[in-house]
Scaffold this active site. Structure first.
Site, PDB file in Angstrom:
ATOM      1  N   ILE A  14       0.915  -1.292  -0.058  1.00  8.65           N
ATOM      2  CA  ILE A  14       0.074   0.044  -0.155  1.00  8.65           C
ATOM      3  C   ILE A  14       0.830   1.295  -0.107  1.00  8.65           C
ATOM      4  CG2 ILE A  14      -0.128   0.099   2.529  1.00  8.65           C
ATOM      5  CD1 ILE A  14      -2.746   0.957  -0.501  1.00  8.65           C
ATOM      6  N   LYS A  90      -5.129   1.684   8.371  1.00  5.66           N
ATOM      7  CA  LYS A  90      -5.985   0.965   8.909  1.00  5.66           C
ATOM      8  C   LYS A  90      -5.651  -0.778   8.717  1.00  5.66           C
ATOM      9  CE  LYS A  90      -7.645  -1.546   6.292  1.00  5.66           C
ATOM     10  NZ  LYS A  90      -7.339  -2.805   5.577  1.00  5.66           N
ATOM     11  N   ASP A 168      -9.656  -7.442   7.247  1.00  4.47           N
ATOM     12  CA  ASP A 168      -8.863  -6.465   6.784  1.00  4.47           C
ATOM     13  C   ASP A 168      -9.421  -5.606   5.851  1.00  4.47           C
ATOM     14  OD1 ASP A 168      -6.272  -5.667   4.556  1.00  4.47           O
ATOM     15  OD2 ASP A 168      -5.925  -5.484   6.725  1.00  4.47           O
TER      16      ASP A 168
HETATM   17  N1  LIG Z   1      -2.691  -4.300   0.242  1.00  2.00           N
HETATM   18  C1  LIG Z   1      -3.677  -3.391   0.316  1.00  2.00           C
HETATM   19  O1  LIG Z   1      -4.285  -3.371  -0.771  1.00  2.00           O
HETATM   20  C2  LIG Z   1      -3.970  -2.545   1.289  1.00  2.00           C
HETATM   21  C3  LIG Z   1      -3.219  -2.520   2.501  1.00  2.00           C
HETATM   22  N2  LIG Z   1      -3.790  -1.770   3.582  1.00  2.00           N
HETATM   23  C4  LIG Z   1      -3.224  -1.824   5.055  1.00  2.00           C
HETATM   24  O2  LIG Z   1      -1.788  -1.477   4.979  1.00  2.00           O
HETATM   25  C5  LIG Z   1      -0.977  -2.148   5.702  1.00  2.00           C
HETATM   26  C6  LIG Z   1      -0.023  -2.758   5.163  1.00  2.00           C
HETATM   27  O3  LIG Z   1      -0.379  -3.555   4.268  1.00  2.00           O
HETATM   28  P1  LIG Z   1       0.240  -4.136   3.007  1.00  2.00           P
HETATM   29  O4  LIG Z   1       1.116  -2.941   2.382  1.00  2.00           O
HETATM   30  O5  LIG Z   1      -0.535  -4.733   1.959  1.00  2.00           O
HETATM   31  O6  LIG Z   1       1.419  -4.982   3.381  1.00  2.00           O
HETATM   32  P2  LIG Z   1       2.792  -5.439   3.073  1.00  2.00           P
HETATM   33  O7  LIG Z   1       3.100  -6.659   3.767  1.00  2.00           O
HETATM   34  O8  LIG Z   1       3.016  -5.380   1.531  1.00  2.00           O
HETATM   35  O9  LIG Z   1       3.878  -4.258   3.595  1.00  2.00           O
HETATM   36  C7  LIG Z   1       4.327  -4.462   4.927  1.00  2.00           C
HETATM   37  C8  LIG Z   1       5.667  -3.384   4.893  1.00  2.00           C
HETATM   38  O10 LIG Z   1       6.129  -3.563   6.444  1.00  2.00           O
HETATM   39  C9  LIG Z   1       7.330  -3.743   6.338  1.00  2.00           C
HETATM   40  N3  LIG Z   1       7.432  -3.829   7.807  1.00  2.00           N
HETATM   41  C10 LIG Z   1       6.665  -4.908   8.798  1.00  2.00           C
HETATM   42  N4  LIG Z   1       7.221  -4.937   9.879  1.00  2.00           N
HETATM   43  C11 LIG Z   1       8.051  -3.684   9.865  1.00  2.00           C
HETATM   44  C12 LIG Z   1       8.903  -2.987  10.960  1.00  2.00           C
HETATM   45  N5  LIG Z   1       9.051  -3.642  12.146  1.00  2.00           N
HETATM   46  N6  LIG Z   1       9.714  -2.132  10.613  1.00  2.00           N
HETATM   47  C13 LIG Z   1       9.740  -1.520   9.211  1.00  2.00           C
HETATM   48  N7  LIG Z   1       9.074  -2.206   8.355  1.00  2.00           N
HETATM   49  C14 LIG Z   1       8.174  -3.097   8.802  1.00  2.00           C
HETATM   50  C15 LIG Z   1       7.420  -5.060   5.584  1.00  2.00           C
HETATM   51  O11 LIG Z   1       8.760  -5.224   5.049  1.00  2.00           O
HETATM   52  C16 LIG Z   1       6.663  -4.668   4.283  1.00  2.00           C
HETATM   53  O12 LIG Z   1       7.413  -4.014   3.567  1.00  2.00           O
HETATM   54  C17 LIG Z   1      -2.181  -3.220   6.502  1.00  2.00           C
HETATM   55  O13 LIG Z   1      -2.653  -2.740   7.607  1.00  2.00           O
HETATM   56  C18 LIG Z   1      -3.237  -3.153   5.561  1.00  2.00           C
HETATM   57  O14 LIG Z   1      -4.493  -3.457   6.053  1.00  2.00           O
HETATM   58  C19 LIG Z   1      -4.563  -0.508   3.198  1.00  2.00           C
HETATM   59  C20 LIG Z   1      -5.301  -0.467   2.146  1.00  2.00           C
HETATM   60  C21 LIG Z   1      -4.933  -1.204   0.944  1.00  2.00           C
HETATM   61  O1  LIG Z   2      -7.490  -1.626   2.953  1.00  4.46           O
HETATM   62  C1  LIG Z   2      -7.869  -2.506   1.998  1.00  4.46           C
HETATM   63  O2  LIG Z   2      -8.358  -2.275   0.969  1.00  4.46           O
HETATM   64  C2  LIG Z   2      -8.409  -3.582   0.076  1.00  4.46           C
HETATM   65  C3  LIG Z   2      -8.065  -3.169  -1.487  1.00  4.46           C
HETATM   66  O3  LIG Z   2      -7.045  -2.761  -1.340  1.00  4.46           O
HETATM   67  C4  LIG Z   2      -9.045  -2.361  -2.042  1.00  4.46           C
HETATM   68  O4  LIG Z   2      -8.709  -0.990  -1.639  1.00  4.46           O
HETATM   69  C5  LIG Z   2      -7.146  -4.450   0.666  1.00  4.46           C
HETATM   70  O5  LIG Z   2      -7.614  -5.676   0.800  1.00  4.46           O
HETATM   71  C6  LIG Z   2      -7.385  -3.935   2.337  1.00  4.46           C
HETATM   72  O6  LIG Z   2      -6.207  -4.070   2.879  1.00  4.46           O
END
Ligand SMILES: NC(=O)C1=CN([C@@H]2O[C@H](COP(=O)(O)OP(=O)(O)OC[C@H]3O[C@@H](n4cnc5c(N)ncnc54)[C@H](O)[C@@H]3O)[C@@H](O)[C@H]2O)C=CC1
Ligand SMILES: O=C1O[C@@H]([C@H](O)CO)[C@H](O)[C@H]1O
Length: 308
Positions: A14, A90, A168
């Site tokens: 993200i 979030k 999530d």
């Molecule tokens: N994947 C998606 O489409 C979306 C995700 N989110 C939210 O964003 C958050 C992250 O999700 P993603 O980006 O998908 O996960 P991800 O697993 O792709 O990224 C997480 C990042 O955090 C880093 N990380 C973990 N622990 C760490 C630490 N202690 N210090 C520094 N870096 C650390 C990891 O190396 C990784 O690069 C979640 O809470 C998720 O709900 C929000 C909107 C959309």
């Molecule tokens: O926050 C989140 O949004 C979806 C997806 O990226 C659509 O926006 C994802 O599953 C969740 O972490």
């Protein structure tokens, strides 16, 4: 006016997809450093940890957190203790107690803090909220279905305790509905469908209500087809309001309505900038409370193992 010097923790999906583009497009912010455990971010100083970023990096005024929810509490606490403004993806934390503690600590520190419920900033949300404000609501149906393999490829944390599984993405729908409604919601019952090799659900059905017995139901599915279904239908005495595509599309009685032209994350960072200017915070925990209560009262149904 000097830009807000921003650090970012967790340069993952993200952060790469949404946060960094939104930051680079907003001249009120200057991204100066990243702490991450994966691939580095080009064009800024990179560190392996928040501690290193704070101790050895260029000065920052604020920090954005894009790490998984597990372990995020300690990181945000560290930033607050260092007197930094914080923007938290979030869900804000892995537990409701941690989120409530951050609310208190942000107030004690006198910094600005934002729980970034990004779906609340979708283009159709404010117009929907305005329309509903004078209507007589009868029921709400939420259908929030997507493919975890598309949106969280290879992310094992999401299936571990604190990772929330289908909640999530589902918490995004809850963040929209709790923003649209005037009264708090309560979970009446839930069914959580948990894969035999996971700690968190891959699908869930939830029945909620407010103090006036408004009937609110949600169907969440993380193993849906490639074309997402992110819709909320609100039936009122005066007509039917629908939000589709995660809130990007708004229709009333089947007629498409005009919506904002601003993207979710551009609006999130504009709000963060405003909070810093106003020395204010925006820390709503209701969506996380509903998830916690779904886990409290939810019946568990074991389903087949999930493999990414
Ligand atoms: N994947 C998606 O489409 C979306 C995700 N989110 C939210 O964003 C958050 C992250 O999700 P993603 O980006 O998908 O996960 P991800 O697993 O792709 O990224 C997480 C990042 O955090 C880093 N990380 C973990 N622990 C760490 C630490 N202690 N210090 C520094 N870096 C650390 C990891 O190396 C990784 O690069 C979640 O809470 C998720 O709900 C929000 C909107 C959309
Ligand atoms: O926050 C989140 O949004 C979806 C997806 O990226 C659509 O926006 C994802 O599953 C969740 O972490």
């Amino acid at each position: 006016m000097q830009p807000i010097r921003l650090g970012l923790v967790g340069y993952g999906k993200i952060a790469q997809d949404q946060h960094v583009p939104a930051i680079l497009a907003n001249p009120a912010f200057q991204l100066v450093s990243v702490a991450t455990q994966g691939k580095p971010c080009a064009g800024v100083e990179n560190f392996q940890s928040l501690s290193e970023l704070l101790e050895n990096g260029p000065p920052v005024d604020a920090i954005a957190f894009c790490t998984p929810p597990q372990g995020r509490f300690a990181l945000v606490q560290q930033a607050l203790a260092a007197g930094k403004h914080v923007l938290v993806e979030k869900p804000p934390c892995a537990t409701l107690g941690e989120a409530l503690a951050l609310v208190d600590q942000a107030a004690e520190r006198g910094v600005s803090a934002l729980f970034a419920w990004h779906s609340r900033y979708a283009p159709g949300i404010e117009a929907a909220r305005d329309w509903l404000a004078s209507r007589t609501l009868q029921s709400v149906q939420i259908d929030w279905k997507e493919d975890v393999r598309k949106w969280h490829p290879g992310q094992t944390w999401i299936w571990q305790p604190g990772g929330l599984g289908v909640f999530d993405p589902g918490i995004n729908a809850l963040s929209i509905v709790t923003h649209l409604l005037k009264l708090p919601l309560f979970v009446e019952s839930a069914e959580l469908r948990v894969p035999s090799n996971c700690q968190s659900p891959i699908a869930a059905s939830i029945k909620m209500a407010d103090a006036h017995q408004l009937d609110v139901r949600a169907e969440f599915d993380f193993d849906h087809g490639h074309d997402e279904l992110w819709s909320i239908e609100v039936r009122c005495a005066e007509g039917v309001l629908r939000l589709d595509n995660g809130g990007a599309l708004l229709s009333i009685d089947g007629v498409r309505q005009a919506v904002s032209g601003e993207g979710e994350y551009a609006a999130v960072y504009r709000h963060f900038q405003q909070l810093i200017g106003d020395k204010a915070s925006d820390l709503d925990v209701q969506p996380l409370r509903l998830v916690a209560d779904s886990f409290f009262v939810g019946s568990r149904v074991l389903v087949e193992a999930f493999y990414d």
